[in-house]
Design a protein around this motif. Sequence first.
Motif, PDB file in Angstrom:
ATOM      1  N   LEU A  20      -5.650   1.574   2.872  1.00 37.72           N
ATOM      2  CA  LEU A  20      -5.043   0.988   4.072  1.00 37.72           C
ATOM      3  C   LEU A  20      -3.705   1.631   4.381  1.00 37.72           C
ATOM      4  CD1 LEU A  20      -5.861  -2.784   3.524  1.00 37.72           C
ATOM      5  CD2 LEU A  20      -6.881  -1.221   5.187  1.00 37.72           C
ATOM      6  N   LEU A  21      -2.904   1.848   3.360  1.00 34.39           N
ATOM      7  CA  LEU A  21      -1.599   2.466   3.564  1.00 34.39           C
ATOM      8  C   LEU A  21      -1.762   3.870   4.154  1.00 34.39           C
ATOM      9  CD1 LEU A  21       1.353   1.476   2.847  1.00 34.39           C
ATOM     10  CD2 LEU A  21       1.257   3.231   1.095  1.00 34.39           C
ATOM     11  N   GLU A  22      -2.732   4.618   3.651  1.00 40.67           N
ATOM     12  CA  GLU A  22      -2.986   5.961   4.164  1.00 40.67           C
ATOM     13  C   GLU A  22      -3.432   5.897   5.627  1.00 40.67           C
ATOM     14  OE1 GLU A  22      -3.022  10.112   3.978  1.00 40.67           O
ATOM     15  OE2 GLU A  22      -2.069   8.601   2.726  1.00 40.67           O
ATOM     16  N   ALA A  23      -4.295   4.955   5.963  1.00 34.27           N
ATOM     17  CA  ALA A  23      -4.737   4.793   7.352  1.00 34.27           C
ATOM     18  C   ALA A  23      -3.554   4.420   8.250  1.00 34.27           C
ATOM     19  CB  ALA A  23      -5.840   3.737   7.441  1.00 34.27           C
ATOM     20  N   LEU A  24      -2.689   3.568   7.770  1.00 30.26           N
ATOM     21  CA  LEU A  24      -1.497   3.187   8.537  1.00 30.26           C
ATOM     22  C   LEU A  24      -0.563   4.382   8.722  1.00 30.26           C
ATOM     23  CD1 LEU A  24      -1.082  -0.276   6.853  1.00 30.26           C
ATOM     24  CD2 LEU A  24      -1.326   0.068   9.329  1.00 30.26           C
ATOM     25  N   GLY A  28       0.855   6.628  12.276  1.00 27.29           N
ATOM     26  CA  GLY A  28       2.263   6.838  12.612  1.00 27.29           C
ATOM     27  C   GLY A  28       3.248   5.899  11.956  1.00 27.29           C
ATOM     28  N   HIS A  29       2.786   5.050  11.069  1.00 27.39           N
ATOM     29  CA  HIS A  29       3.699   4.116  10.404  1.00 27.39           C
ATOM     30  C   HIS A  29       4.399   4.781   9.216  1.00 27.39           C
ATOM     31  CE1 HIS A  29       2.306   0.614  12.641  1.00 27.39           C
ATOM     32  NE2 HIS A  29       1.081   1.109  12.515  1.00 27.39           N
ATOM     33  N   ALA A  30       5.619   4.353   8.955  1.00 27.37           N
ATOM     34  CA  ALA A  30       6.341   4.794   7.760  1.00 27.37           C
ATOM     35  C   ALA A  30       5.768   4.035   6.564  1.00 27.37           C
ATOM     36  CB  ALA A  30       7.828   4.506   7.910  1.00 27.37           C
ATOM     37  N   THR A  31       5.357   4.755   5.545  1.00 31.81           N
ATOM     38  CA  THR A  31       4.718   4.135   4.387  1.00 31.81           C
ATOM     39  C   THR A  31       5.350   4.633   3.093  1.00 31.81           C
ATOM     40  OG1 THR A  31       3.007   5.843   4.243  1.00 31.81           O
ATOM     41  CG2 THR A  31       2.506   3.901   5.607  1.00 31.81           C
ATOM     42  N   VAL A  32       5.216   3.813   2.055  1.00 35.74           N
ATOM     43  CA  VAL A  32       5.738   4.169   0.736  1.00 35.74           C
ATOM     44  C   VAL A  32       4.645   3.903  -0.287  1.00 35.74           C
ATOM     45  CG1 VAL A  32       7.541   3.739  -0.988  1.00 35.74           C
ATOM     46  CG2 VAL A  32       8.084   3.601   1.469  1.00 35.74           C
ATOM     47  N   ARG A  33       4.288   4.958  -1.020  1.00 32.64           N
ATOM     48  CA  ARG A  33       3.210   4.890  -2.003  1.00 32.64           C
ATOM     49  C   ARG A  33       3.567   4.007  -3.193  1.00 32.64           C
ATOM     50  NH1 ARG A  33       3.794  10.380  -2.638  1.00 32.64           N
ATOM     51  NH2 ARG A  33       3.654  10.046  -4.856  1.00 32.64           N
ATOM     52  N   GLU A  34       2.515   3.561  -3.858  1.00 36.94           N
ATOM     53  CA  GLU A  34       2.628   2.758  -5.063  1.00 36.94           C
ATOM     54  C   GLU A  34       3.138   3.635  -6.205  1.00 36.94           C
ATOM     55  OE1 GLU A  34       0.755   0.928  -8.709  1.00 36.94           O
ATOM     56  OE2 GLU A  34      -0.266   2.513  -7.633  1.00 36.94           O
ATOM     57  N   ALA A  35       3.987   3.094  -7.066  1.00 35.82           N
ATOM     58  CA  ALA A  35       4.638   3.876  -8.124  1.00 35.82           C
ATOM     59  C   ALA A  35       3.826   3.956  -9.411  1.00 35.82           C
ATOM     60  CB  ALA A  35       6.021   3.287  -8.416  1.00 35.82           C
ATOM     61  N   ILE A  62       9.469   0.448 -12.307  1.00 39.22           N
ATOM     62  CA  ILE A  62      10.515  -0.192 -11.507  1.00 39.22           C
ATOM     63  C   ILE A  62      11.554   0.826 -11.049  1.00 39.22           C
ATOM     64  CG2 ILE A  62      12.163  -1.003 -13.269  1.00 39.22           C
ATOM     65  CD1 ILE A  62      10.800  -3.040 -10.352  1.00 39.22           C
ATOM     66  N   ALA A  63      11.865   1.812 -11.877  1.00 38.09           N
ATOM     67  CA  ALA A  63      12.829   2.849 -11.495  1.00 38.09           C
ATOM     68  C   ALA A  63      12.289   3.676 -10.328  1.00 38.09           C
ATOM     69  CB  ALA A  63      13.144   3.748 -12.690  1.00 38.09           C
ATOM     70  N   LEU A  64      11.019   4.048 -10.389  1.00 40.20           N
ATOM     71  CA  LEU A  64      10.428   4.840  -9.302  1.00 40.20           C
ATOM     72  C   LEU A  64      10.303   4.005  -8.028  1.00 40.20           C
ATOM     73  CD1 LEU A  64       9.260   7.477  -8.273  1.00 40.20           C
ATOM     74  CD2 LEU A  64       7.051   6.831  -9.292  1.00 40.20           C
ATOM     75  N   GLN A  65       9.909   2.738  -8.146  1.00 37.91           N
ATOM     76  CA  GLN A  65       9.826   1.871  -6.962  1.00 37.91           C
ATOM     77  C   GLN A  65      11.182   1.753  -6.282  1.00 37.91           C
ATOM     78  OE1 GLN A  65       8.203  -1.684  -8.744  1.00 37.91           O
ATOM     79  NE2 GLN A  65       6.329  -1.491  -7.545  1.00 37.91           N
ATOM     80  N   SER A  66      12.214   1.518  -7.062  1.00 39.52           N
ATOM     81  CA  SER A  66      13.555   1.365  -6.503  1.00 39.52           C
ATOM     82  C   SER A  66      13.992   2.648  -5.797  1.00 39.52           C
ATOM     83  CB  SER A  66      14.533   1.005  -7.614  1.00 39.52           C
ATOM     84  OG  SER A  66      15.839   0.934  -7.110  1.00 39.52           O
ATOM     85  N   ARG A  67      13.773   3.773  -6.458  1.00 44.30           N
ATOM     86  CA  ARG A  67      14.148   5.063  -5.878  1.00 44.30           C
ATOM     87  C   ARG A  67      13.388   5.300  -4.561  1.00 44.30           C
ATOM     88  NH1 ARG A  67      13.978   7.529 -10.368  1.00 44.30           N
ATOM     89  NH2 ARG A  67      11.861   8.357 -10.263  1.00 44.30           N
ATOM     90  N   ARG A  68      12.108   4.987  -4.539  1.00 38.32           N
ATOM     91  CA  ARG A  68      11.314   5.192  -3.321  1.00 38.32           C
ATOM     92  C   ARG A  68      11.767   4.272  -2.190  1.00 38.32           C
ATOM     93  NH1 ARG A  68       5.148   6.315  -5.588  1.00 38.32           N
ATOM     94  NH2 ARG A  68       5.605   8.445  -6.219  1.00 38.32           N
ATOM     95  N   HIS A  82       8.539  -0.447   7.824  1.00 35.18           N
ATOM     96  CA  HIS A  82       8.066   0.317   6.663  1.00 35.18           C
ATOM     97  C   HIS A  82       7.003  -0.529   5.968  1.00 35.18           C
ATOM     98  CE1 HIS A  82      12.096   2.677   6.070  1.00 35.18           C
ATOM     99  NE2 HIS A  82      11.601   2.812   7.280  1.00 35.18           N
ATOM    100  N   LEU A  83       5.946   0.127   5.503  1.00 31.18           N
ATOM    101  CA  LEU A  83       4.869  -0.548   4.787  1.00 31.18           C
ATOM    102  C   LEU A  83       4.793   0.004   3.366  1.00 31.18           C
ATOM    103  CD1 LEU A  83       2.543  -0.275   7.822  1.00 31.18           C
ATOM    104  CD2 LEU A  83       3.255  -2.444   6.827  1.00 31.18           C
ATOM    105  N   TYR A  84       4.806  -0.897   2.394  1.00 32.03           N
ATOM    106  CA  TYR A  84       4.860  -0.534   0.979  1.00 32.03           C
ATOM    107  C   TYR A  84       3.585  -0.917   0.249  1.00 32.03           C
ATOM    108  CZ  TYR A  84       9.849   0.354   1.306  1.00 32.03           C
ATOM    109  OH  TYR A  84      11.066   0.882   1.637  1.00 32.03           O
ATOM    110  N   ASP A  85       3.075   0.010  -0.538  1.00 35.52           N
ATOM    111  CA  ASP A  85       1.968  -0.258  -1.451  1.00 35.52           C
ATOM    112  C   ASP A  85       2.620  -0.795  -2.726  1.00 35.52           C
ATOM    113  OD1 ASP A  85      -0.231  -0.245  -3.136  1.00 35.52           O
ATOM    114  OD2 ASP A  85      -0.872   1.772  -2.600  1.00 35.52           O
ATOM    115  N   ARG A  86       2.768  -2.106  -2.780  1.00 35.10           N
ATOM    116  CA  ARG A  86       3.365  -2.851  -3.887  1.00 35.10           C
ATOM    117  C   ARG A  86       4.896  -2.865  -3.803  1.00 35.10           C
ATOM    118  NH1 ARG A  86      -0.464  -5.161  -6.668  1.00 35.10           N
ATOM    119  NH2 ARG A  86      -2.358  -4.088  -7.293  1.00 35.10           N
TER     120      ARG A  86
END
Length: 186
Positions: A20-24, A28-35, A62-68, A82-86
């Motif tokens: 879903l995140l990839e489709a979004l 054209g949506h801003a998305t952030v992948r799962e860490a 948690i460090a990668l999520q925060s950085r992203r 922005h849409l976040y995967d987790r």
Amino acid sequence: MREPRRYVLTGAPGAGKTTLLEALRHRGHATVREAATDIIAERQAQGCAEPWHEPDFVDAVIALQSRRQIDATIAARRVPVHLYDRSPLCTLALARYQGRPIGPALTAEVDRISRQRIYQRSVFLISPLGFIRHTAARRISYADALAFARVHEQVYEAYGHHLIHVPAGPVSQRVALIERHVSCRA
């Protein structure tokens, strides 16, 4: 400049969040992948077969999520949604599900996102598809994935979030439901 509205997609492993995140993103949506998946892949490439059992796994996630989250905010400040995967609350659910102690890094990040209200109160709970496709990073059984999803629901509700259920179905229908919710809040 206004902070972007950050929405989280959460739910059972294998429910289709990444799809879903990839489709979004393609729409054209801003998305952030799962860490966690990226941490797992990196560590498996280094020879660790099951990195989720390593004592520092939750801290690495948690460090990668925060950085992203911080990088996404800087990079796409003009993008209103922005849409976040987790999110870090998913990492808290992971720690609870695995019976791990909640360490200082996770505690601090959950406190930060709660105090600063980083994520919207509405969270998309992606319903399971009725099966699970195993990968190198996803070896959980379907029954365990459902139990893990219930922990996510409990954590988000305990932190005052409202869960928007996204039922199983075609990706286009799921994406349309998410887009309706994020656009009506513009």
